[in-house]
Design a protein around this motif. Sequence first.
Motif, short mmCIF file in Angstrom:
data_model
loop_
_atom_site.label_atom_id
_atom_site.label_comp_id
_atom_site.label_asym_id
_atom_site.label_seq_id
_atom_site.Cartn_x
_atom_site.Cartn_y
_atom_site.Cartn_z
N VAL A 54 0.85 -1.19 0.00
CA VAL A 54 0.00 0.00 0.00
C VAL A 54 0.89 1.24 0.00
O VAL A 54 1.86 1.31 0.75
CB VAL A 54 -0.93 0.04 1.22
CG1 VAL A 54 -1.76 1.32 1.23
CG2 VAL A 54 -1.85 -1.17 1.23
N LEU A 111 0.63 5.50 0.09
CA LEU A 111 -0.21 6.67 0.29
C LEU A 111 0.58 7.92 -0.08
O LEU A 111 1.61 8.22 0.52
CB LEU A 111 -0.68 6.76 1.74
CG LEU A 111 -1.66 7.89 2.07
CD1 LEU A 111 -2.98 7.69 1.32
CD2 LEU A 111 -1.90 7.99 3.57
N THR A 123 0.44 11.86 -0.18
CA THR A 123 -0.35 12.87 0.54
C THR A 123 -0.01 14.28 0.08
O THR A 123 1.12 14.59 -0.27
CB THR A 123 -0.11 12.77 2.06
OG1 THR A 123 1.24 13.16 2.36
CG2 THR A 123 -0.34 11.35 2.55
N ASP A 157 -5.06 13.39 -1.17
CA ASP A 157 -4.28 12.19 -0.88
C ASP A 157 -4.69 11.13 -1.89
O ASP A 157 -5.85 11.05 -2.30
CB ASP A 157 -4.58 11.68 0.53
CG ASP A 157 -3.98 12.56 1.62
OD1 ASP A 157 -3.26 13.51 1.28
OD2 ASP A 157 -4.25 12.28 2.81
N ARG A 198 -4.36 6.95 -2.51
CA ARG A 198 -3.96 5.65 -1.97
C ARG A 198 -3.88 4.65 -3.11
O ARG A 198 -4.82 4.52 -3.92
CB ARG A 198 -4.95 5.18 -0.91
CG ARG A 198 -4.51 3.88 -0.21
CD ARG A 198 -5.40 3.55 0.97
NE ARG A 198 -6.76 3.36 0.55
CZ ARG A 198 -7.82 3.63 1.33
NH1 ARG A 198 -7.65 4.13 2.54
NH2 ARG A 198 -9.04 3.41 0.88
N SER A 213 -3.06 0.63 -4.19
CA SER A 213 -2.99 -0.76 -3.74
C SER A 213 -2.70 -1.64 -4.95
O SER A 213 -3.43 -1.60 -5.94
CB SER A 213 -4.30 -1.20 -3.08
OG SER A 213 -4.27 -2.57 -2.73
N LEU A 249 -6.29 0.66 4.01
CA LEU A 249 -7.02 -0.04 2.95
C LEU A 249 -8.07 -0.94 3.57
O LEU A 249 -7.77 -1.74 4.45
CB LEU A 249 -6.05 -0.87 2.11
CG LEU A 249 -6.62 -1.60 0.90
CD1 LEU A 249 -7.05 -0.59 -0.15
CD2 LEU A 249 -5.58 -2.55 0.32
N ARG A 281 4.10 6.18 3.36
CA ARG A 281 3.41 7.45 3.22
C ARG A 281 4.42 8.46 2.68
O ARG A 281 5.46 8.69 3.29
CB ARG A 281 2.87 7.92 4.58
CG ARG A 281 2.15 9.26 4.54
CD ARG A 281 1.73 9.64 5.96
NE ARG A 281 0.99 10.88 5.98
CZ ARG A 281 1.56 12.09 5.99
NH1 ARG A 281 2.89 12.18 5.99
NH2 ARG A 281 0.82 13.18 6.00
#
Length: 416
Positions: free
Chosen positions: A21, A23, A25, A36, A38, A40, A56, A70
């Motif tokens: 994952v 992220l 931002t 943001d 995300r 996957s 998630l 992140r």
Amino acid sequence: MSERSEGAQPPPANPLGHGPVLLLTGARLLDGRVVDVRISGDRIQAVGAVGGLGPLPAMPGQPTVTTGARIDLSGYLLLPAPAEPHGHYDSAFAAAPPAPGEEGAAELVRRATEAALTSLGYGATAQRTHVRIGDVHGLDRLEAVLTARQSLRGLAELQAVAMPRLLTGRAGADGRALLRDALKLGADAAGGCPDLDPDPVGYVQAVLEAAAEADCPVDLHTNAADRTQLARLVTALAPHRPRVALGPCSALPPGGAGVLAGAGVRVVCLPQNGGCTGLEDRPIGLSPSLVREFAQARVALTAGAGALRDASNPVGRADPLDTARLLAAGGALSPEAAYDAVSAQARTTLGLPPVRVDAGFPAELLAVRGDSLPGALSGGHSRLVVHCGRIVSRTSAVREFADTVTLALPRQNHPG
């Protein structure tokens, strides 16, 4: 068939270390929103307000996934990744004569790999290179590019176009056989330069026969200087559209854009100098008036870098943002249309699915330092590149000035 679609092999481990994952931002989008994002797997999973995306969601029977990274993209513009639709990696970095011992297969692989990584570092997660076949080299150059393609699996998607010199008559018999062998070996498209053959239309017909057998696209070189011959070429190509691209068409005569638009042929122009190794002619440049004519005729237009520091352009660059900047600088296209030419239009030319910064789309992204597209095109040096949902390249630029200067100064720095 593209390299990514062929294999069941998993991509190699992420060299920059984040988990399943990712992220992103505080990124600014083209419409001005700060969001943001995300990711996957190889897809964008969600786009939302800053701070509004949690972990998630769990799949049925599976735990919630929180591992990953992140990345703070404050001060960065997040874009669909560009693509490079027209390179010549088999001749890249060959402007100077090779040193003794640098002419072999290993050197060809090294140069092709370096060219692809250079383009990737600038943001092009998908690339197409034209490769000469025949003459004294046979299929050696293609084999080197295919070896580089394999080593780049998981970092970038690289397509190869096989380019024989002659295809018609008795002199072209070897070229016809080599083209078929090249496509069986793994070349993704059939190409070449009809202008160099005594029978340009016959050349196109030979390319189309091989492409039909291999079920692959066609990507041809032409300066398109002769409007009558151009009309014959696009008429011959008609049965294979929309899987046809022509370029760079830098010598197109007035009214020629209408011929291309009417035939539904995609044009790959080369804004750096209008020419490349495949044409074997002196580059003639790409005029803003020609770009304007393409736009007015609604030609499906994309743009590539062409030569990368070879004999046809010793100062060639592999930066799609610079390609877009050159298109916009002439005033014929807006910055948005110019970037579309090296991103959405380039991906279409390569037969790849569209990308948007939105849920469900492929995670093929470029974050570039800047608060607007014009700013990013003119001076965005710091970049972060995402391919198949993974960070595959990061470029950090820091600008410093003498400490006697006391004003607040602009900086280029890396994402958090």
